[in-house]
Design a protein around this motif. Structure first.
Motif, short mmCIF file in Angstrom:
data_model
loop_
_atom_site.label_atom_id
_atom_site.label_comp_id
_atom_site.label_asym_id
_atom_site.label_seq_id
_atom_site.Cartn_x
_atom_site.Cartn_y
_atom_site.Cartn_z
N THR A 178 39.07 41.98 36.84
CA THR A 178 39.12 40.52 36.72
C THR A 178 37.75 39.98 36.31
O THR A 178 37.66 39.09 35.45
CB THR A 178 39.58 39.88 38.04
OG1 THR A 178 40.82 40.47 38.43
CG2 THR A 178 39.75 38.38 37.90
N THR A 179 36.70 40.52 36.89
CA THR A 179 35.34 40.09 36.53
C THR A 179 35.08 40.33 35.05
O THR A 179 34.56 39.45 34.35
CB THR A 179 34.29 40.83 37.39
OG1 THR A 179 34.53 40.56 38.77
CG2 THR A 179 32.88 40.40 37.03
N LEU A 180 35.44 41.51 34.55
CA LEU A 180 35.23 41.81 33.13
C LEU A 180 36.02 40.87 32.23
O LEU A 180 35.52 40.44 31.18
CB LEU A 180 35.59 43.27 32.84
CG LEU A 180 34.62 44.30 33.42
CD1 LEU A 180 35.18 45.72 33.21
CD2 LEU A 180 33.24 44.16 32.83
N CYS A 181 37.24 40.52 32.63
CA CYS A 181 38.04 39.58 31.85
C CYS A 181 37.37 38.20 31.80
O CYS A 181 37.30 37.58 30.73
CB CYS A 181 39.45 39.46 32.43
SG CYS A 181 40.47 40.93 32.23
N VAL A 182 36.88 37.76 32.94
CA VAL A 182 36.18 36.47 32.99
C VAL A 182 34.94 36.52 32.10
O VAL A 182 34.68 35.61 31.30
CB VAL A 182 35.79 36.09 34.44
CG1 VAL A 182 34.87 34.87 34.47
CG2 VAL A 182 37.04 35.85 35.29
N LEU A 183 34.16 37.58 32.22
CA LEU A 183 32.93 37.72 31.43
C LEU A 183 33.23 37.75 29.93
O LEU A 183 32.46 37.18 29.14
CB LEU A 183 32.14 38.94 31.86
CG LEU A 183 31.55 38.87 33.28
CD1 LEU A 183 30.88 40.19 33.65
CD2 LEU A 183 30.58 37.72 33.42
#
Length: 187
Positions: free
Chosen positions: A48-53
């Protein structure tokens, strides 16, 4: 750079996004913030963090302004898109609760000793009380931290009841209220 609520520009810190998402997973699973997530949840946090970034990187490249609220909205969107509906709902509720508190705290300013007005930060009252407890005890236990939070809530409620329409509260006034709360509670 990220534009904070007060308009201040600060350096972008992707670790804060990771922590926010991890804390949302912890909250929905009834875990304290200090706890470690299991491997499956950590993978969900990472993804999820990578998607947001990725989305934020795209916005930054197109010169879109990045704001705290925009990033938080993207966190919620990505949580939903990655199938973490309950975590997304919990995070959205958390944001609403804090927005309500912020609106209340925006009515107040703290006047420092040098006369400078700064935003009212209730967490500083909690930290000060916790430091006082730590100075009089050998350690800072969960029970002591809970008591510090409870007393801080009393001080904040007292400030709100004294000045319901808002006020520039001098640091000495806050300290007096903290001292009275400590004494009234037998501390």
């Amino acid at each position: 750079k990220i534009k904070k609520r007060g308009g201040q520009l600060v350096a972008f810190n992707p670790i804060r996004i990771h922590h926010a998402i991890a804390n949302a997973f912890k909250q929905i699973n009834g875990l304290p913030r200090e706890a470690d997530l299991d491997e499956e949840m950590m993978q969900a946090v990472e993804k999820t963090t990578l998607c947001v970034l990725d989305v934020i990187r795209g916005r930054a490249e197109s010169n879109d302004h990045l704001s705290v609220e925009g990033i938080q909205d993207e966190v919620i969107r990505q949580l939903y898109e990655n199938g973490h509906t309950e975590v997304a709902k919990s995070y959205a509720n958390y944001r609403r609760e804090h927005a309500t508190k912020r609106a209340l705290y925006d009515l107040y300013e703290t006047v420092k000793r040098d006369g400078k007005n700064v935003s009212f930060k209730p967490e500083k009252i909690t930290v000060a009380i916790a430091k006082a407890f730590r100075a009089s005890h050998d350690e800072l236990t969960d029970e002591i931290l809970d008591k510090a939070r409870e007393l801080s809530d009393r001080v904040i409620a007292n400030i709100h009841s004294k000045w319901p329409e808002g006020h520039k509260v001098h640091i000495e006034e806050i300290q007096d209220l903290v001292e009275h709360a400590l004494m009234d509670s037998g501390n």
